[in-house]
Design an enzyme around this catalytic site. Structure first.
Site, PDB file in Angstrom:
ATOM      1  N   ASP A  55       0.810  -1.221   0.000  1.00 35.62           N
ATOM      2  CA  ASP A  55       0.000   0.000   0.000  1.00 35.62           C
ATOM      3  C   ASP A  55       0.847   1.277   0.000  1.00 35.62           C
ATOM      4  OD1 ASP A  55      -2.421   1.275  -0.130  1.00 35.62           O
ATOM      5  OD2 ASP A  55      -2.994   0.974   1.954  1.00 35.62           O
TER       6      ASP A  55
ATOM      7  N   LYS B  96       2.699   1.872   3.261  1.00 37.69           N
ATOM      8  CA  LYS B  96       2.023   2.048   4.549  1.00 37.69           C
ATOM      9  C   LYS B  96       2.274   0.894   5.525  1.00 37.69           C
ATOM     10  CE  LYS B  96      -2.452   3.570   3.168  1.00 37.69           C
ATOM     11  NZ  LYS B  96      -2.260   4.433   2.052  1.00 37.69           N
TER      12      LYS B  96
HETATM   13  P1  NAI Z   1      -8.537   3.322  -9.697  1.00 36.23           P
HETATM   14  O1  NAI Z   1      -9.773   2.660  -9.277  1.00 36.23           O
HETATM   15  O2  NAI Z   1      -8.625   4.591 -10.458  1.00 36.23           O
HETATM   16  O3  NAI Z   1      -7.652   2.329 -10.561  1.00 36.23           O
HETATM   17  C1  NAI Z   1      -7.613   0.959 -10.362  1.00 36.23           C
HETATM   18  C2  NAI Z   1      -7.687   0.280 -11.706  1.00 36.23           C
HETATM   19  O4  NAI Z   1      -7.550  -1.110 -11.500  1.00 36.23           O
HETATM   20  C3  NAI Z   1      -9.009   0.483 -12.419  1.00 36.23           C
HETATM   21  O5  NAI Z   1      -8.785   1.001 -13.709  1.00 36.23           O
HETATM   22  C4  NAI Z   1      -9.625  -0.914 -12.476  1.00 36.23           C
HETATM   23  O6  NAI Z   1     -10.368  -1.122 -13.638  1.00 36.23           O
HETATM   24  C5  NAI Z   1      -8.397  -1.779 -12.403  1.00 36.23           C
HETATM   25  N1  NAI Z   1      -8.555  -3.144 -11.886  1.00 36.23           N
HETATM   26  C6  NAI Z   1      -9.323  -3.603 -10.892  1.00 36.23           C
HETATM   27  N2  NAI Z   1      -9.124  -4.912 -10.680  1.00 36.23           N
HETATM   28  C7  NAI Z   1      -8.165  -5.284 -11.562  1.00 36.23           C
HETATM   29  C8  NAI Z   1      -7.502  -6.510 -11.821  1.00 36.23           C
HETATM   30  N3  NAI Z   1      -7.779  -7.598 -11.146  1.00 36.23           N
HETATM   31  N4  NAI Z   1      -6.562  -6.534 -12.781  1.00 36.23           N
HETATM   32  C9  NAI Z   1      -6.271  -5.420 -13.488  1.00 36.23           C
HETATM   33  N5  NAI Z   1      -6.873  -4.234 -13.307  1.00 36.23           N
HETATM   34  C10 NAI Z   1      -7.806  -4.170 -12.345  1.00 36.23           C
HETATM   35  O7  NAI Z   1      -7.666   3.525  -8.375  1.00 36.23           O
HETATM   36  P2  NAI Z   1      -6.357   4.388  -8.147  1.00 36.23           P
HETATM   37  O8  NAI Z   1      -6.740   5.678  -7.543  1.00 36.23           O
HETATM   38  O9  NAI Z   1      -5.536   4.370  -9.373  1.00 36.23           O
HETATM   39  O10 NAI Z   1      -5.649   3.543  -6.992  1.00 36.23           O
HETATM   40  C11 NAI Z   1      -5.153   2.283  -7.307  1.00 36.23           C
HETATM   41  C12 NAI Z   1      -4.825   1.487  -6.053  1.00 36.23           C
HETATM   42  O11 NAI Z   1      -3.792   2.143  -5.354  1.00 36.23           O
HETATM   43  C13 NAI Z   1      -5.995   1.347  -5.086  1.00 36.23           C
HETATM   44  O12 NAI Z   1      -5.988   0.064  -4.522  1.00 36.23           O
HETATM   45  C14 NAI Z   1      -5.666   2.346  -4.018  1.00 36.23           C
HETATM   46  O13 NAI Z   1      -6.231   2.019  -2.779  1.00 36.23           O
HETATM   47  C15 NAI Z   1      -4.163   2.250  -3.992  1.00 36.23           C
HETATM   48  N6  NAI Z   1      -3.560   3.425  -3.396  1.00 36.23           N
HETATM   49  C16 NAI Z   1      -3.742   4.664  -3.945  1.00 36.23           C
HETATM   50  C17 NAI Z   1      -3.166   5.784  -3.377  1.00 36.23           C
HETATM   51  C18 NAI Z   1      -3.318   7.144  -3.918  1.00 36.23           C
HETATM   52  O14 NAI Z   1      -2.932   8.084  -3.249  1.00 36.23           O
HETATM   53  N7  NAI Z   1      -3.815   7.337  -5.104  1.00 36.23           N
HETATM   54  C19 NAI Z   1      -2.326   5.639  -2.201  1.00 36.23           C
HETATM   55  C20 NAI Z   1      -2.278   4.311  -1.669  1.00 36.23           C
HETATM   56  C21 NAI Z   1      -2.817   3.258  -2.305  1.00 36.23           C
HETATM   57  C1  DG6 Z   2      -8.771   6.638   1.222  1.00 37.66           C
HETATM   58  O1  DG6 Z   2      -7.974   7.190   2.162  1.00 37.66           O
HETATM   59  C2  DG6 Z   2      -8.133   6.383  -0.092  1.00 37.66           C
HETATM   60  C3  DG6 Z   2      -6.853   5.687  -0.038  1.00 37.66           C
HETATM   61  O2  DG6 Z   2      -6.590   4.904  -1.168  1.00 37.66           O
HETATM   62  C4  DG6 Z   2      -5.761   6.649   0.201  1.00 37.66           C
HETATM   63  O3  DG6 Z   2      -5.841   7.759  -0.620  1.00 37.66           O
HETATM   64  C5  DG6 Z   2      -4.443   6.093   0.075  1.00 37.66           C
HETATM   65  O4  DG6 Z   2      -4.406   4.865   0.717  1.00 37.66           O
HETATM   66  C6  DG6 Z   2      -3.441   7.060   0.622  1.00 37.66           C
HETATM   67  O5  DG6 Z   2      -3.470   7.017   1.975  1.00 37.66           O
HETATM   68  P1  DG6 Z   2      -2.504   7.846   2.842  1.00 37.66           P
HETATM   69  O6  DG6 Z   2      -2.912   7.517   4.221  1.00 37.66           O
HETATM   70  O7  DG6 Z   2      -1.118   7.433   2.531  1.00 37.66           O
HETATM   71  O8  DG6 Z   2      -2.769   9.271   2.480  1.00 37.66           O
END
Ligand code: NAI
Ligand code: DG6
Length: 511
Positions: A305, A467
């Site tokens: 994460d 994280k």
């Molecule tokens: P998002 O939902 O925009 O992108 C995720 C993508 O994964 C989507 O396009 C979806 O269609 C695809 N997907 C889902 N299941 C899949 C699979 N089995 N195989 C391939 N593709 C698949 O989400 P975002 O904002 O890009 O975040 C991505 C991940 O990163 C999430 O799990 C989020 O919790 C994690 N994350 C994001 C942070 C941030 O600050 N943006 C920080 C920490 C973690």
């Molecule tokens: C909810 O908090 C959405 C999450 O996917 C966070 O944006 C992501 O885990 C980032 O979390 P943090 O605590 O590093 O800002």
């Protein structure tokens, strides 16, 4: 003083440069503490270590699982915008591309001091040979069929004018079909899941391996790093006989066991293709069987994460409070966000995964100070996440930290952070790739008579970016941010036969 352009040469009898390697003779020092009745005996010790850094980087590919998501499309846009040195118009005038938020590209490390006693800083990427972001070759998978230009528009993260400049190149990038298991991500994701690999789990695993091979061969790559930035899955129910060993996991995969998650299938396929696998989401992909597989094959894994905003601040603030002798007793963290990540996290099981990684981040700091906390005592720690579509990717993170202070007074700190979520996460994706690649080129041995060995398969030095850092079995977890950062800086310094940064500045203190 800062110098971000000069080549760095270390002049020391303990370093040797060849065309292919940098060799360092390093004395690792620490203090062994033993308990003897009512006495603590602290005994300094030294361990000699030789460290070898391969200088040739080769061609590096990155495969993103979830390529078409907000992070995946923004990462791609950022690499291209920087590679082409694009500028774009906004209502605030013309803006240029940059890599702010990346420790390898936009932060410095103290190298030493100059003749006048002033600190000298260099860009982190000057220290050792590291892959340049412009040279990364990107590919990936997504259950959504949109091309990367369409994904970028859907994400609403990149400024409109920059989108126009990137559209042509990104529309030619199309995610490969991916593994969809509706039991692992929220039901509200079903409508975008049309770009799928069908078949049993084993057939899906074989297809992922074929995709990696195809990418590596087509683009003539020396190394591929696979990174999960797809939706947060629910935790898999870890079962003995399924997830506990490499052998059991293999059997369970072939038997199409329903508790093997898509992310674990991706990890197994990546490891078997000799690719480092990084888990950017909270779920427990890297079960014991996966770690054993990585160790056996000599491949690196890292997780879990991305640590982008709220948690990063928490791992600084709680470290400050506890090390100041103040006692945090209540930490309450609210988030609301309106991107697709927020939508997925609005389902209870997926929220639970995130709640776990967001909640365990102060444990080591609490453990470090038993003057404040009795055995087993912890601060109350609550994490709330709500989906509010209107705010899109612009997450709001609100935290209240209450601490007990002198003579039972209280001190309450409240933080409101408007985080542009993907713009904070993307530089971490870059750093994870750049540093993981660097760590694949390091080897260690105690002396000339021993074999060189790589770092442990679980890349715990990447903890600064994650994280809930995965560590080798039996290793203490460090969450405090500046300790994590010092670990990265000082490992790199060790590769150059330089001592760790100690901040004593005795030159200015002792006459
Ligand atoms: P998002 O939902 O925009 O992108 C995720 C993508 O994964 C989507 O396009 C979806 O269609 C695809 N997907 C889902 N299941 C899949 C699979 N089995 N195989 C391939 N593709 C698949 O989400 P975002 O904002 O890009 O975040 C991505 C991940 O990163 C999430 O799990 C989020 O919790 C994690 N994350 C994001 C942070 C941030 O600050 N943006 C920080 C920490 C973690
Ligand atoms: C909810 O908090 C959405 C999450 O996917 C966070 O944006 C992501 O885990 C980032 O979390 P943090 O605590 O590093 O800002």
């Amino acid at each position: 003083m800062m110098d971000t352009t000069s080549n760095l040469i270390v002049s020391s009898p303990n370093i040797k440069y060849t065309d292919d390697f940098i060799y360092s003779d390093y004395e690792y020092e620490d203090t062994l503490v033993t308990r003897n009745k009512n006495e603590l005996v602290a005994k300094p010790y030294r361990t000699s270590l030789q460290i070898k850094t391969e200088r040739k980087i080769g061609r590096v590919g990155v495969m993103l699982v979830g390529w078409g998501g907000n992070n995946g499309s923004t990462f791609t846009a950022a690499v291209l915008a920087n590679r082409h040195q694009l500028s774009w118009n906004t209502r605030n005038g013309k803006l240029d591309s940059n890599w702010l938020g990346s420790i390898t590209q936009a932060s410095t490390v103290r190298l030493g001091l100059d003749e006048k006693g002033n600190d000298v800083f260099v860009k982190m990427s000057q220290l050792l040979p590291m892959v340049h972001p412009d040279d990364l070759v990107i590919d990936g998978w997504d259950i959504s069929p949109l091309n990367l230009a369409e994904s970028m528009v859907r994400a609403k993260v990149i400024d409109y004018d920059l989108q126009q400049k990137l559209k042509k190149e990104m529309s030619a990038m199309k995610p490969r079909p991916a593994i969809y298991d509706p039991d692992f991500i929220a039901a509200n994701q079903a409508d975008r899941a049309t770009n799928l690999i069908r078949g049993t789990r084993y057939e899906q695993y074989l297809q992922i391996r074929a995709d990696i091979k195809n990418f590596r061969d087509k683009k003539k790559l020396d190394k591929v790093i696979v990174l999960w930035t797809a939706n947060t899955e629910r935790f898999c129910e870890v079962r003995p006989g399924v997830h506990d060993t490499d052998e059991n996991l293999e059997k369970a995969l072939r038997a199409n066991d329903s508790e093997i998650s898509p992310s674990t299938i991706f990890a197994m396929a990546a490891i078997d293709e000799d690719c480092c696998y990084i888990n950017g989401s909270p779920q427990n992909t890297l079960v014991a069987g996966v770690v054993e597989r990585a160790e056996k094959r000599g491949v690196f894994v890292a997780g879990d994460d991305f640590k982008s905003g709220q948690t990063k601040l928490k791992s600084v603030l709680v470290d400050f409070l506890v090390s100041a002798g103040l006692k945090p007793v209540s930490i309450v963290s609210y988030n609301h966000l309106g991107n697709n990540d927020g939508k997925n996290l609005s389902a209870p099981k997926q929220f639970r995964s995130k709640e776990i990684t967001k909640s365990n981040v102060v444990d080591d700091m609490v453990e470090s100070n038993r003057i404040l906390y009795a055995e087993g005592e912890k601060p109350d720690h609550v994490v709330v996440i709500k989906y509010v579509p209107y705010v899109g990717d612009s997450k709001r993170a609100m935290d209240e930290y209450t601490s007990e202070i002198l003579l039972h007074g209280t001190n309450t700190i409240v933080v409101h952070n408007t985080c542009e979520d993907s713009l904070l996460a993307v530089p971490l994706i870059l750093d994870l790739v750049v540093l993981a690649e660097l760590f694949t080129r390091l080897s260690f041995r105690p002396n000339v008579n021993q074999e060189w060995t790589p770092m442990h398969a679980v890349l715990s030095p990447l903890a600064y970016l994650l994280k809930a850092p995965l560590v080798p079995p039996g290793t203490p977890v460090v969450n405090a941010l500046f300790k994590q950062r010092a670990c990265i800086d000082n490992i790199m310094r060790a590769c150059l036969a330089l001592p760790p940064v100690h901040h004593m500045q005795l030159e200015h203190k002792v006459p």
